[in-house]
Design a protein around this motif. Sequence first.
Motif, PDB file in Angstrom:
ATOM      1  N   ALA A  72       0.843  -1.202   0.000  1.00 35.15           N
ATOM      2  CA  ALA A  72       0.000   0.000   0.000  1.00 35.15           C
ATOM      3  C   ALA A  72       0.879   1.254   0.000  1.00 35.15           C
ATOM      4  O   ALA A  72       0.605   2.220  -0.723  1.00 35.15           O
ATOM      5  CB  ALA A  72      -0.939  -0.007   1.201  1.00 35.15           C
ATOM      6  N   VAL A  79      -7.099   0.876  -0.280  1.00 35.85           N
ATOM      7  CA  VAL A  79      -7.275  -0.460   0.314  1.00 35.85           C
ATOM      8  C   VAL A  79      -8.731  -0.646   0.700  1.00 35.85           C
ATOM      9  O   VAL A  79      -9.321   0.215   1.349  1.00 35.85           O
ATOM     10  CB  VAL A  79      -6.381  -0.597   1.571  1.00 35.85           C
ATOM     11  CG1 VAL A  79      -6.622  -1.939   2.261  1.00 35.85           C
ATOM     12  CG2 VAL A  79      -4.911  -0.418   1.206  1.00 35.85           C
ATOM     13  N   TRP A  80      -9.311  -1.770   0.271  1.00 30.99           N
ATOM     14  CA  TRP A  80     -10.653  -2.151   0.695  1.00 30.99           C
ATOM     15  C   TRP A  80     -10.550  -3.393   1.576  1.00 30.99           C
ATOM     16  O   TRP A  80      -9.865  -4.354   1.216  1.00 30.99           O
ATOM     17  CB  TRP A  80     -11.521  -2.487  -0.514  1.00 30.99           C
ATOM     18  CG  TRP A  80     -12.150  -1.312  -1.189  1.00 30.99           C
ATOM     19  CD1 TRP A  80     -13.163  -0.548  -0.699  1.00 30.99           C
ATOM     20  CD2 TRP A  80     -11.849  -0.781  -2.484  1.00 30.99           C
ATOM     21  NE1 TRP A  80     -13.507   0.424  -1.618  1.00 30.99           N
ATOM     22  CE2 TRP A  80     -12.723   0.302  -2.711  1.00 30.99           C
ATOM     23  CE3 TRP A  80     -10.920  -1.120  -3.480  1.00 30.99           C
ATOM     24  CZ2 TRP A  80     -12.699   1.048  -3.882  1.00 30.99           C
ATOM     25  CZ3 TRP A  80     -10.906  -0.379  -4.641  1.00 30.99           C
ATOM     26  CH2 TRP A  80     -11.776   0.705  -4.838  1.00 30.99           C
ATOM     27  N   TYR A 106      -1.280  -2.621   9.182  1.00 31.07           N
ATOM     28  CA  TYR A 106      -1.557  -1.536   8.244  1.00 31.07           C
ATOM     29  C   TYR A 106      -2.443  -0.515   8.930  1.00 31.07           C
ATOM     30  O   TYR A 106      -3.577  -0.805   9.306  1.00 31.07           O
ATOM     31  CB  TYR A 106      -2.244  -2.074   6.990  1.00 31.07           C
ATOM     32  CG  TYR A 106      -2.670  -0.973   6.047  1.00 31.07           C
ATOM     33  CD1 TYR A 106      -1.727  -0.214   5.372  1.00 31.07           C
ATOM     34  CD2 TYR A 106      -4.015  -0.687   5.843  1.00 31.07           C
ATOM     35  CE1 TYR A 106      -2.107   0.818   4.522  1.00 31.07           C
ATOM     36  CE2 TYR A 106      -4.414   0.333   4.983  1.00 31.07           C
ATOM     37  CZ  TYR A 106      -3.449   1.081   4.329  1.00 31.07           C
ATOM     38  OH  TYR A 106      -3.831   2.091   3.491  1.00 31.07           O
ATOM     39  N   SER A 110      -8.324   3.265   4.615  1.00 29.72           N
ATOM     40  CA  SER A 110      -8.965   2.131   3.952  1.00 29.72           C
ATOM     41  C   SER A 110     -10.458   2.403   3.844  1.00 29.72           C
ATOM     42  O   SER A 110     -11.013   3.222   4.573  1.00 29.72           O
ATOM     43  CB  SER A 110      -8.713   0.837   4.719  1.00 29.72           C
ATOM     44  OG  SER A 110      -9.074   0.995   6.075  1.00 29.72           O
TER      45      SER A 110
END
Length: 213
Positions: A72, A79-80, A106, A110
Amino acid sequence: MTLAVDQLSLGAIATNCYIVRLNDDADEAVVVDPGANAVGIQLALDRVGASCVAILLTHSHYDHIGALAELAEATGAPVWLPEGELDVVRRPNDFFGALGVSIRGYEGASTLLAGAETIEAAGIVFAVTPVPGHSPGHLAYYADGCLFSGDVLFAGSVGRTDLPFGSWEQLLESIRALADSYPPETRVYSGHGPPTTLGQELASNPFLAELRA
Ligand SMILES: [Zn+2]
């Protein structure tokens, strides 16, 4: 229309990561489950001549998210991920440290998905489906006859349900719902092992005898 799907098998337990493009000529790709080896994923993207424009997670087990933070950051791709599993994505070692796992969480931006959404990335429209059982927030992504099923369904097997928050009854219901929603020829790209089809698994998967009764 036929999606171009490249399968990478990554990490200590050979978790599948998928590079998905609208077709072989497309220069944008979606990466499903960057489980390990961000450098290897980027080399694979280079090989097909595509840049990563979105990252989708099916669920938050460590072997599916190990390269998420690095990929990422390197790509800047959105991001999903399943909304029920955000805590694990942020602090994976709190959940998996006892297994001797140490990966980067992370913490970036998102978009959280509950299932039942439709999302578009790299020119591909994905239908999001909740498929709890292997993990509580688990999602599957369907586009153009292809189902990215994570650890719900495998060729000849199903996801384990003995992990924390797993449920065999939920898993079976999730697979039943997939079978009711999508045609038998649907190609299933699993979290481990080779691709299969929904029809093949409904016909012969030994764990799905109840669905054939
Ligand atoms: Zn899993």
